[in-house]
Design a protein around this motif. Structure first.
Motif, PDB file in Angstrom:
ATOM      1  N   ASN E 357      20.026  41.053  65.005  1.00 43.47           N
ATOM      2  CA  ASN E 357      21.271  40.403  65.402  1.00 43.47           C
ATOM      3  C   ASN E 357      22.009  39.825  64.188  1.00 43.47           C
ATOM      4  O   ASN E 357      23.194  40.094  63.969  1.00 43.47           O
ATOM      5  CB  ASN E 357      20.938  39.282  66.399  1.00 43.47           C
ATOM      6  N   VAL E 358      21.321  39.042  63.360  1.00 42.53           N
ATOM      7  CA  VAL E 358      21.994  38.474  62.179  1.00 42.53           C
ATOM      8  C   VAL E 358      22.199  39.551  61.118  1.00 42.53           C
ATOM      9  O   VAL E 358      23.145  39.481  60.327  1.00 42.53           O
ATOM     10  CB  VAL E 358      21.236  37.251  61.626  1.00 42.53           C
ATOM     11  N   ALA E 359      21.337  40.577  61.116  1.00 44.99           N
ATOM     12  CA  ALA E 359      21.571  41.698  60.196  1.00 44.99           C
ATOM     13  C   ALA E 359      22.889  42.383  60.523  1.00 44.99           C
ATOM     14  O   ALA E 359      23.607  42.837  59.630  1.00 44.99           O
ATOM     15  CB  ALA E 359      20.421  42.697  60.286  1.00 44.99           C
ATOM     16  N   GLY E 360      23.204  42.428  61.818  1.00 45.50           N
ATOM     17  CA  GLY E 360      24.462  43.046  62.230  1.00 45.50           C
ATOM     18  C   GLY E 360      25.676  42.309  61.702  1.00 45.50           C
ATOM     19  O   GLY E 360      26.713  42.917  61.435  1.00 45.50           O
ATOM     20  N   VAL E 361      25.572  40.973  61.560  1.00 48.12           N
ATOM     21  CA  VAL E 361      26.683  40.203  60.985  1.00 48.12           C
ATOM     22  C   VAL E 361      26.916  40.632  59.545  1.00 48.12           C
ATOM     23  O   VAL E 361      28.048  40.903  59.130  1.00 48.12           O
ATOM     24  CB  VAL E 361      26.397  38.687  61.062  1.00 48.12           C
ATOM     25  N   LEU E 362      25.816  40.712  58.786  1.00 45.05           N
ATOM     26  CA  LEU E 362      25.942  41.181  57.403  1.00 45.05           C
ATOM     27  C   LEU E 362      26.466  42.609  57.376  1.00 45.05           C
ATOM     28  O   LEU E 362      27.352  42.938  56.575  1.00 45.05           O
ATOM     29  CB  LEU E 362      24.587  41.122  56.701  1.00 45.05           C
ATOM     30  N   GLY E 363      25.921  43.448  58.258  1.00 44.79           N
ATOM     31  CA  GLY E 363      26.326  44.850  58.289  1.00 44.79           C
ATOM     32  C   GLY E 363      27.815  45.007  58.505  1.00 44.79           C
ATOM     33  O   GLY E 363      28.481  45.769  57.797  1.00 44.79           O
ATOM     34  N   SER E 364      28.373  44.252  59.452  1.00 43.17           N
ATOM     35  CA  SER E 364      29.805  44.449  59.685  1.00 43.17           C
ATOM     36  C   SER E 364      30.655  43.833  58.578  1.00 43.17           C
ATOM     37  O   SER E 364      31.753  44.324  58.298  1.00 43.17           O
ATOM     38  CB  SER E 364      30.232  43.955  61.072  1.00 43.17           C
ATOM     39  N   ALA E 365      30.162  42.768  57.934  1.00 46.15           N
ATOM     40  CA  ALA E 365      30.902  42.233  56.795  1.00 46.15           C
ATOM     41  C   ALA E 365      30.908  43.243  55.651  1.00 46.15           C
ATOM     42  O   ALA E 365      31.918  43.416  54.960  1.00 46.15           O
ATOM     43  CB  ALA E 365      30.294  40.893  56.347  1.00 46.15           C
ATOM     44  N   VAL E 366      29.778  43.914  55.470  1.00 46.00           N
ATOM     45  CA  VAL E 366      29.711  44.961  54.438  1.00 46.00           C
ATOM     46  C   VAL E 366      30.659  46.108  54.795  1.00 46.00           C
ATOM     47  O   VAL E 366      31.414  46.590  53.945  1.00 46.00           O
ATOM     48  CB  VAL E 366      28.255  45.468  54.303  1.00 46.00           C
ATOM     49  N   ALA E 367      30.644  46.502  56.062  1.00 47.39           N
ATOM     50  CA  ALA E 367      31.547  47.576  56.498  1.00 47.39           C
ATOM     51  C   ALA E 367      33.004  47.177  56.264  1.00 47.39           C
ATOM     52  O   ALA E 367      33.819  47.990  55.820  1.00 47.39           O
ATOM     53  CB  ALA E 367      31.308  47.895  57.968  1.00 47.39           C
ATOM     54  N   ALA E 368      33.318  45.907  56.560  1.00 48.31           N
ATOM     55  CA  ALA E 368      34.685  45.440  56.320  1.00 48.31           C
ATOM     56  C   ALA E 368      35.031  45.527  54.842  1.00 48.31           C
ATOM     57  O   ALA E 368      36.147  45.915  54.472  1.00 48.31           O
ATOM     58  CB  ALA E 368      34.833  43.996  56.822  1.00 48.31           C
TER      59      ALA E 368
END
Ligand code: NA
Ligand code: NA
Ligand code: NA
Lengths: 377, 86, 377, 86, 377, 86
Positions: E357-368
């Motif tokens: 779940n928190v990995a997904g926050v990092l993942g989408s910030a990286v994608a952004a």
């Protein structure tokens, strides 16, 4: 896959200048000092983080439109952030010990010698090739001796914005180092007998006295030194809100949420001035050296003045408390207490040192006003 | 460079002198005023008992009066709640 | 020592105009009223302090780049501060008593006669030489009769910024004086028998009704009086956050930290308009006189309307509660309670007076919208 | 001066009239709507017991659901803490 | 009574365009979803209220000088609000579960397929007449698949400000709908046996690891993807303040009062973009459809990756936790827990799902960051 | 329209590929670094008791040192209050 090439061209690795890497290391060093060494963490942590962010290539934190650009121009360029911090500090400060023994103001005055002597020293440093401090630069550097963060940031933002980063870092670092800088000086200038002096208990101070005090300080500042009223005025507003007893909810917000929010952004904004071209200069070394000198002279003059007052009062004053006159609230007062306990395990000087300690805050705000009036503008 | 530093050094020395004089004068006046104020408002060495009753009388009052809107809102809410649950 | 001469030339003493001294005295007087007399201290303390600061020579608090300059132009010139205060007040307001007895809205309407009659009075005052109020000025002055601080500041900032300081000071002062102004009028217009009337207990109001109420108010405002939606809309937003039960953390912040921070700056910014050239005029005297008239007429019309409703309802309504229709929440409701208790020691009117009291807040916001639509823009 | 004041005085009188009419009309409509709303959502003179159970049922629920992120963070932290200290 | 006519001419009724009425209805619908359906109320309530306010005729909330105009231009146009929200979210986030099991980062990566696949889908949609998304538009829409509000608002404000309102509404609505969208996909892609897998307890994580983690994330972001440092950097600052243990008062303010204040204004400002001409278009329908697709693909890819990892690890990983990789903290993790409990009433997956779940926050910030680097600028 | 979409569709496909590669690479590096960090600072599978004492020793200390100004102000206030009420 041209995308990967484009992406590579925009990586930090492909864009770093070595100076940025050094400054990022400096930022991480500040974070280390703040977290592991507990060097004034409330400010050095955001400053360190700001220093890291501002030196990241491509990201443009401090370029027009960047987050740190706004923080600096809205908060520091205008002087608003340090003034609001000062209001919050005013709302946290108890002048009881000073009102009970107003002579302590002399110690807060004496310790400001560190400021003005350092100003002279900064100009002398121009004799060394590579240094080229103007009178405004020298004044901004000298205020490090005031041992008061918001005052230093406010004056530096007015007189020498380019040196702001180095000055703020030096001011907070030396404030954190007070337990290391001050004791040797205090011991060298006092005898063991003097350090053992027990002071008589302070009289109780009424709520009314505490309430009138900030108004009185505001009154004489506006009469005699209006240039100091931004700093002193906001400090007095905070203190009046604290002591008047009818606006507790404003006072609590000023000393908690408001000062916390401003502290985060002030720190980040100060950190944004730690760019390579401003910080990696010989002048930074000079500022660090002069800051240490300023703290030393301030401490020494405070102790010597206390020694004189001790003599004149027939030994009723422990000269150690003079060291608290530099401000660095409440660290310096605790150092006084600790050194006093070493000489006499039953001698608690903390409350007695709080008087000169808060006097030092007023003293350096007054000194800042003088410098603004004579050097600024 | 060194021969240019003369006047600015003089100015710095002047600042050192003027600055310390004014700092001492300013805080000296403040000493005088604090003493005057303390003697006027009766805060100078008051009998502890007097101060106590004094404070006991003064402090709670402002606390009570402070922030009447919130208090009134709370008391209104309690009143309403009691009525609702009668 | 040319430095001393320069410093002297920059002292307040050497730069004061006598008008500034008078205004600083006015500032200290406001501080005295706020602290010792508990005159709406949450606002009059920052206003008084702002009045002192803005009149300090050399310091330039209200000049471009000064702290009060920013506070005024960012917060009041834009209308942002009074709107946010209104949001916080909305989050503090319980409309339960009004929903239980919606006829009370008529009292909140009647009391607004104070506003419109005073507008007429302000124009009449132009017959006296020296007064020269435009219709916009008169409207801004008349809103003092709304007995609601943020509404008065918002309207004055839109219609007559030059009079803002005097209007705000008058509004908050008269709100603090409600316990002195209202009782004689209330007693003169009611018989002892009327004042003894015990009102029947209010029905309980469900959470759902409280939640729908602000949405309904917003709905009819946007349909019929969109000029009032900045004030009414932010008020309803605060109230909806309070009553909807799903955003408690936003509601708590709006009614605590946020409103506290804004209150400090709003007060300072209003104080910054208390400069000699704007305040030391015959118009200020007129504003103070008209403000008192407005409060008086508002109170009287509220009581008379309540008397009429009492008659029509067969004596079920205590006419005293009409006085609460001016708003001045919650002071006016408490005054009603107190005067009621004097006539009948077992008659608690507080909850019954809360209905007209909060209705008065809506009433003056509606009146402000009407004035903006017809006089502003 | 005095002869200039005529028209603006007339305008002020007009404002007085129009203003009071609109204020009363506006708040009058609101009275009607509040009554309508109260009768629609069943808030009109409800049996006290019904209201109580009603409120008991409604109020705690939002409180429970509100601000789930914080709650989840706290429960996660507690869970973690218990694991750490096992 | 010309006044009445003037007033009538300024009523909402006389000035409404039918599109404004529809948008106000949309605003009330959002309020209904926020309050009655508890759809992310902290944001959808202010967004809905802002949508109502901005569509009121005459009032001019979003015209120059209006409240929402300031909120949008100060807070969103500059990127400041979403970044501060991100700092607060960072201060609320516990990375313990992720540090204990760092492989979970792969699930946070896999779920971002939803973003990039949707980008492709948005361009494909141009084949349908009426749609005309640029690559920047498509990127801003695709980030809805990141299931992270501030990231979506930040990216949309940079790449497609005109679509900001629809994108934010879609992002928060789908995040609220996670309990409805995800379970069917999760069940379709896993066997009952897989859903029953009990995972072994996570090891305890030391305070030092938690403190170093945000610094490490900042470090690799500034080296490899500096375009992502505004988002990632502020997130790491918040998390560092939380974990370092020496600035607790700053951390508490960042995750309470500061984030609450910003949330109110962010919501209002986003709502101000819900004007008829921007929202009542066929593109909004496309955005809503694409958003649902993005959530679906992200969930599916997360589950499939978890399934692969489960196979490779010999059945030690419950594939359900992959669904939490889309972020939507903490809703997605709770959905995982619930679906897991349905299959095995003694299987508590919540802590295991917090990692992805928190990995997904990092993942989408990286994608952004990737989208900013390749499409933005 | 449809024949114009070709290049931008290609670009989108390229973005899809590059984006996923970089996301995986980035978070993959992070996995490696977290493992490295955990092994370096001794956080990898520590004995629970050690961790406990460790935490007990570490956590309270920062809490104690944090925010010394407030603490000092409070203690000064208490001290003053005690003196006032002696
Ligand atoms: Na000092
Ligand atoms: Na009113
Ligand atoms: Na995500």
């Amino acid at each position: 896959m041209e995308g990967l090439a484009t992406l590579w061209a925009s990586t930090g690795i492909a864009n770093f200048h070595w100076q940025q890497l050094i400054m990022i290391t400096v930022g991480f060093l500040l974070l280390y000092l703040a977290i592991s060494k507990k060097f004034e963490p409330l400010l050095l942590l955001p400053i360190g983080f700001g220093a890291v962010l501002t030196n990241i290539p491509v990201a443009g934190f401090s370029d027009e439109g960047g987050l740190l650009y706004y923080a600096y121009h809205i908060g520091i360029d205008t002087g608003v952030f340090p003034l609001l911090i000062f209001m919050g500090v005013g709302a946290m400060t108890d002048f009881g010990a000073l009102i009970a023994n107003p002579k302590m103001l002399l110690l807060g005055a004496a310790a400001q010698t560190g400021i003005f002597a350092t100003l002279f020293g900064a100009i002398l440093l121009n004799l060394i090739p590579g240094f080229n401090f103007t009178l405004a630069d020298a004044s901004a550097i000298a205020i490090i001796g005031g041992a008061d963060g918001p005052t230093a940031i406010f004056l530096a933002s007015r007189l020498a914005p380019d040196l702001l980063g180095a000055i703020a870092v030096a001011a907070y670092s030396y404030m954190a180092l007070v337990p290391i800088i001050q004791p040797p000086i205090m011991k060298a200038l006092t005898t063991k007998e003097e350090r053992k002096i027990v002071m008589e208990q302070l009289r109780p101070v009424s709520a009314k006295e505490k309430m009138i005090f900030p108004l009185m300080v505001l009154g004489i500042t506006l009469l005699f030194l209006p240039e100091a009223t931004p700093l002193v005025g906001m400090f007095c507003l905070g203190n009046l809100m604290r002591e008047c007893g009818v606006v507790d909810r404003l006072s609590k917000t000023a000393q908690n949420e408001l000062i916390n929010v401003i502290t985060i952004f002030l720190g980040l904004a100060v950190g944004s001035k730690l760019s390579a071209d401003k910080f990696l200069t010989v002048e930074t070394l000079g500022i660090l050296a002069l800051g240490a000198v300023a703290f030393g002279i301030g401490t020494a003059c405070g102790v010597l003045m206390a020694k004189l007052m001790s003599k004149l009062s027939g030994g009723k004053i422990n000269p150690l408390i003079g060291a608290a006159g530099v401000s660095a609230v409440p660290m310096a007062a605790r150092v006084v207490n600790k050194v006093g306990l070493e000489a006499n395990p039953h001698n608690f000087l903390l409350m007695h040192a709080m008087g000169p300690n808060v006097a030092g805050v007023l003293g350096s705000a007054v000194a800042a006003g003088i410098l603004l009036a004579l050097v600024g503008g | 460079m060194e021969n240019n530093i003369g006047p600015v050094l003089l100015e710095a020395a002047n600042l050192l002198l003027v600055g310390m004089v004014v700092v001492f004068a300013f805080l000296g006046i403040l000493i005088f005023l604090v003493k005057l104020m303390s003697s006027l408002v009766g805060g100078d060495s008051p009998a502890p008992s007097a101060t106590n009753s004094n404070q006991a009388a003064r402090r709670p009052a402002p606390a009570k009066q402070d922030d009447v809107k919130v208090k009134a809102a709370i008391s209104a809410a309690i009143h309403q709640y009691r009525q609702d649950n009668k």
